[in-house]
Structures are given as structure tokens and as C-alpha cells.
Design a protein around this motif. Sequence first.
Motif, PDB file in Angstrom:
ATOM      1  N   GLU A 194     -88.307 -26.875  11.689  1.00  0.00           N
ATOM      2  CA  GLU A 194     -87.854 -28.044  11.425  1.00  0.00           C
ATOM      3  C   GLU A 194     -88.652 -29.049  12.246  1.00  0.00           C
ATOM      4  O   GLU A 194     -89.000 -30.409  11.766  1.00  0.00           O
ATOM      5  CB  GLU A 194     -86.312 -28.343  12.139  1.00  0.00           C
ATOM      6  CG  GLU A 194     -85.885 -29.581  11.805  1.00  0.00           C
ATOM      7  CD  GLU A 194     -84.251 -29.666  12.222  1.00  0.00           C
ATOM      8  OE1 GLU A 194     -83.769 -30.822  12.252  1.00  0.00           O
ATOM      9  OE2 GLU A 194     -83.711 -28.518  12.669  1.00  0.00           O
ATOM     10  N   LYS A 205     -85.488 -23.832  14.479  1.00  0.00           N
ATOM     11  CA  LYS A 205     -85.716 -25.132  14.979  1.00  0.00           C
ATOM     12  C   LYS A 205     -87.289 -25.425  14.943  1.00  0.00           C
ATOM     13  O   LYS A 205     -87.714 -26.618  15.019  1.00  0.00           O
ATOM     14  CB  LYS A 205     -85.080 -24.976  16.455  1.00  0.00           C
ATOM     15  CG  LYS A 205     -83.720 -25.059  16.522  1.00  0.00           C
ATOM     16  CD  LYS A 205     -83.394 -24.994  17.973  1.00  0.00           C
ATOM     17  CE  LYS A 205     -81.775 -24.893  17.749  1.00  0.00           C
ATOM     18  NZ  LYS A 205     -81.172 -24.995  19.163  1.00  0.00           N
ATOM     19  N   ASN A 236     -86.774 -23.858   5.521  1.00  0.00           N
ATOM     20  CA  ASN A 236     -87.569 -24.699   6.264  1.00  0.00           C
ATOM     21  C   ASN A 236     -88.978 -24.605   6.055  1.00  0.00           C
ATOM     22  O   ASN A 236     -89.920 -25.358   6.004  1.00  0.00           O
ATOM     23  CB  ASN A 236     -87.138 -24.595   7.725  1.00  0.00           C
ATOM     24  CG  ASN A 236     -85.865 -25.320   8.131  1.00  0.00           C
ATOM     25  OD1 ASN A 236     -85.218 -25.732   7.140  1.00  0.00           O
ATOM     26  ND2 ASN A 236     -85.459 -25.129   9.360  1.00  0.00           N
TER      27      ASN A 236
END
Length: 770
Positions: A47, A44, A86
Motif C-alpha cells: 500500500e 501495508k 495490492n
Amino acid sequence: MGKKIKKKAEPPPKDVFDPLTIESKNVATVVLMLNSPEEDILAKACEAIYKFALKGEENKSTLLELGAVETLTKLLTHEDKIVRRNATMIIGILVSNNDVKKLLRELDVMNSVIAQLAPEEEVVIHEFASLCLANMSAEYTSKVQILEHGGLKPLIRLLSSPDPDVKKNSIECVYNLVQDFQCRAMLQELNAIPSILELLKSEYPVIQLLALKTLDVITNDKGSRAMLRDNQGMDHLIKILETKEYNDLHIEALSVLGNCLEDMDTTMIQQTGILKKLLAFAENSTVPDIQKNAAKAITKAAYDPQNRKLFHEQEVEKCLVALLGSESDGTKIAASQAVSAMCENSGSKDFFNHQGIPQLVQLLKSDNEEVKEAAALALANLTTCNLSNANAAAEADGIGPLINLLSSKRDGAIANAATVLTNMATQVALRETIQNHDITHALIGPLRSANTVVQSKAALTIAATACDVEARTELRNSGALEPLVELLRSKNDEVRRHASWAAMVCASDELTAAELCRFGALDILEEINLSVSRKNKFSEVAYNKLLNYHLPLKYSRTGYLSSGDIISDGFYDYGRINPGTKFPPLKELCLEEANDLRTVLLVNNKSDVSPPASTEDKSSDIAYGQTVSSTSSLRRTSEEKTRKNSARFGSPTEEKSEPTSGRTTALSKSSTKEKGSRKGRGKKEEEKLEEEEEVTAAQKWAGEGGPCKEWYPPSDPDFCAYVYEVTKSILPITNTKEQVEALAKLWLIKLALAALWFEGIMEEHGMKLG
């Protein structure tokens, strides 16, 4: 039924942290989260950082300052695929920043990035990993790192990826890599050309364009051109050229086609009709770059004789002349180069005599140095072995611009201009015009150039223009001889050969030859001729011509004089010397102390006493005056100076004179022998004392400069009298045979007197002839 009793919820273990949802609006906080051991948080955080980086360059710089790059590079090798993906995406975005790019090179992450190109990785990872490499490969150090870590092979494999972004990034990286020759060789080994050719069918113009640019680079190598033809690459190129919708690709396609034509089979060229297509683009297109590349393709094709013939039949010359008038400098350069290539065809050379040469002369006045260089090259090829074209260039007022071009900052322009002027100078009328434009001063700069081609062409121009006395006088006055002589020391064979040629031409008159010797040309040429590998025909002839103006040295080196060598006052026989040995000047020999070395014989036909003249001998006196008159610097004194010099050095013909100081120097064989027959015997001690005084006085006089700073050799009145006697008695005889007989009788008389003198000397010392 009994009443249900609710079970109490079991409390969570004491060592487990309760889930916490965090919402952060500070990028620094998210960067700190990149150090979390939890994969979900890492994914996360990555991201969020990816979205932040996409917003602009300032955000990329902020992430760099917060230390995010170092942490992200570690995540490239994370076990979790999502985290790894990512992190790769973020690095792919950040690498467009130059500071990030620099840091990545220092961190040496190339191996980790290339690992993301593995077949088992996701397409999105391929996309951003190849994007990172495409950005990094623009710099040389990164190119080396990519090749060292084996990045080229996976990049070529990705050229066949189904994803267009992966294709685009991969071919862009390959294009950057093939700028290096080593990479081009590896590309052939990996058989990459078929994959690149397939990209020409792509529906995305940017991919097609990058593929063509890559082919344009790699087809500079012969092996790649062969591979392209073997894989039907020519068909792909022709199809692009024939498709109007691909007009934005025509420039690069023509460039690749031009490379392929360099060694393409003539039969294949005729079958495909490529030449006509090239002419059509050159004549009809209004896009300067298309015209330029079409002209370049014509140039490369014209290297083949059969192609030149075909071009000539298609009247390509008219098209090239039209392109010379283009507004684009690039097109003018390409057209001039094409004219240069077509000059190998005699028919084309004749065509440009009427059209083309005036346009090329105009290009010599361009503000663009490359245009002037290309135009001069075309004129150089047009005027080589073609007097008509040389005249045409002169009639177009090309001499002035060509001489101005000798001061260009581009070595190629200078060399080409010098070549044209050399070609023109083969004609007397044009040579005189060139000399009137002060060619000599203009050549001094090229003669001093550090470029060997410029040096060679400049020396050759000197050889072509210094064919008359006026030109050689200008050479002496301008100071061009000194740098010319320095070129004789060159290690370059062509420079040394042309400099020797120029020296040979310049040594055609006495004053210029003397100046060349003053700058050391004679010694340098002798050194050159002693070397089997360095000498040339011109160096040998130049050396001999210079020796003809230095007869004492010639006689000492060769041991003979030819029938055309006329000795004058100041000639002396020092004896044979070995090559490379310094030849001492006459003044130095005269001031040496007496020693037991070989006698130096001096010829000095300057007398301080004029022979008596009668009315009936006026004609003989005139002849005598012409004979004894001097043309050298050794005979510019008055009778008074000669008498003083004679008194200081001792005249062997005067009763009270003593032997000359220094190395035993005989003024002439005849005078020395006659001196002994007249000289009184005895008084040896007085003679010895007077000789020592005379040596001291002579050395003192030479050191102080004497009454006159200029030095003169000792006079020889006996020899002058002998010459006068021969002149008076022999010259009036009109019959050659009788002249020879009379001269022989006179010589025998002198020889007999010498024998008597020698016999007297022997008796004086108590010796007898055997």
C-alpha cells in the motif's frame, strides 16, 4: 470476606516476538519488507509503495532500481487476496514506465497478470490487471505473449464489466491487439463485435472512441463487416453521425462506415440514405479529417457500379472538385482517390474533363509526395482510353510536371505518371510535345528501378513514345536501350511483355536494331521464345524484326528469306543452326583453319576493278554503281584497302591467288564455279605451300591489326562482274516477262559452266559421274 489476592500476569512465551510498530520514511526499507512472510506487513508495504509510485515517473524508476519489480511479480500469485490485489495495483501503475515494461517482458509475467482477469477476482484487480495489459500490448512481443496465454477471451468478457475503467482498459488492449491480422481472425471466432457495439452507448466518450477505432480496424476484413451489419451496427453508426453532441466521434464513425460500404448491398444503402449523409459531411463540414473520411467512404462505395451511378446522379463530382482545393493534404489525397474511383463511370469521366483535371495538374506540383501520387493516379484513370481527357491534361500544362514526377522517390507516383504519359502518347501531337520535354532521359531511372510495376510502366512508355526515327535516335544517344534490354530478362511476365513490346517498336530502323543486338536483345529474345511459359506475341515479333536486320542469322535460323529481305555486302550462308546455338561472325569464320565442315558462302559485291564504261552505257553504269555501293561497315574501304585485303586472303579470281584461309569460304556459287574452269591444273605442292604461307600471313595480319585496324571481308571481282553483266543486260528490259526469261538464260549459261568445271574436277581426281 477474605482479602482478594491479585493474580500475577503470566509472562508471554519465550519463543514469541513482542509486537513491534515500525514507522519508516525510507522507501528502500519498505521494499525490503516485501520479502516478509507476514501477510499484514506485505499488504501495508504494498500500500505504501503504491502511494509512492503514484507520485511520479522518478519514483517508478527508483523502485525499479531497488529491485521492487522482481519481488512484486512474485506477489501476483500470493495466496492472500489483499496482498495479491495490492501487488497487481502497483504493477498496473509501474508498467507505464518503459524500463519496467521491458523488465516485465523478460520476467515473463504475462500468465500471472492474465490470471488476475478471472471472474472471481475483485473489480479493482480487474482494473489494474487490464491496465497492465493495455500498456504492455502496445509492443509486438507482448501482443504475442498475450495471445499465446489466452488473454483475448477474458478481455472480451470484461468489455461487459460494470466498471467503466475496466471497460476502458479492456477495449484499449483489444484495440492494440487487433492491429495484428491473426488477432482479428480470433476476434470473429469469439463473437466480440456485439460487445464492442454496446460500448458505443457508453456515457464516456473515451470508451466510445476506442470502440470506434477498434471497429475501424476489424472492419477491414469482410467477415467482420458482415458480423457488424448482422448486429445492427450500421444503425449505431448512423445514430452517432446524426447526433451533433457526438461530433467528436464523427471522424472515426465515417471511417468505419466507409469500410462497411465496400461490399454493402446497394438496396440497403439506398434505404438508409447513407450516400446523402456522406455528401452532406463532405460538402458542409469544415473539419478536414471529417472531409477526408467522407471522401474515403465515397471512394470505397464507388467501387460498386450502382453506387457510382447514384453518386453521379447526386453530382458528387462537384463536391470532389471542391475538396481538391482543400488546404489539408489528407483531404486532397482522399478526394483524388475518390476521383479515381468515380472514373469508372463514363459520365463522371466526361464531367472531370471540364472540371477537375486542371486542379489535379496543380496537385502534381505539390510539395507532398503522397498528394502528387494520388493526383497522378486520378489522371491515369481519367486519361485511359479517353483522348479528350488526355488533351485536357496536356492543355493544363501537365506534361512537364508528369515528367518531373518520373524522378519521384515514390514508386507509385512514378508508375502513375508513366501511365498518363503513355495515354497521352497515343496522339501524335502530344507525343511530339512529350519528346520535346526530354522524356527519354527521364525514363532511364524508372527503367533501372527495382520495382516491377515501375519497370513495366516505363517500358510501356518507351513503346508509346519511340514511334519515330528522332525518338529512337534519342534512345540510342541517351543510353536508355541498355536498361530496356535488361528488362527482357525479367522474371515478371508483365515487365517482360512490355519490354518486348518496346523492343519491337525500337527495332523499326537499322541503327536502333543494331544497338539492341549489341546489348544482346536478339539472344535474350530467342531464349524467351524457346520457353512456352515466358514467350509472348511481342517477343516473337520483336525477334523477327531484329532478324530482318541480321539476314545471315535469319537465314541460318529459319532457312529462308522473304521477298522483302534484300541482302547486301557481307551476307553469308553459314548453314542451318539449332536454336540457342551461337552464330559465329564472318571475321571469325575467315580466320579459321580449313576443315571438313560445310562451306560458308559469302556474298561480297565490292569490286576493286571497275568495269569499262562506254558513252552509251552511262545509265547502266549508274545503275551498277548503285547496286554495288555498300551501306554496311564491311564496305567502307577504298580500292587500295580492298586490294590489300584481297591479296592477303587470296582472291579466287586471280591466276596466282590461293584458297582463302580458315573454314572453306565460297565468295559466291558462280565465282567458285567459274574459278575452276579457268584455273590451271597441277602445281599442287606449290599451291599447298603457298596456302600455308597465306594462312600464317593472314592470321599474323589479323592479330597485329594489319595496315588498318578495321577488318574487311575478302573481295569477289567475279561476282561483281556477274552482277554488272546482269545489271547491264537485264535492267534495260522494260517487260517483266522478258526480264525473267533473259535472267533465266543467263543463269543457265552460268550453270552449264559450273557443270563443266565440276566435271573437270571429277576427272582430275579419277572419278566419274554415275
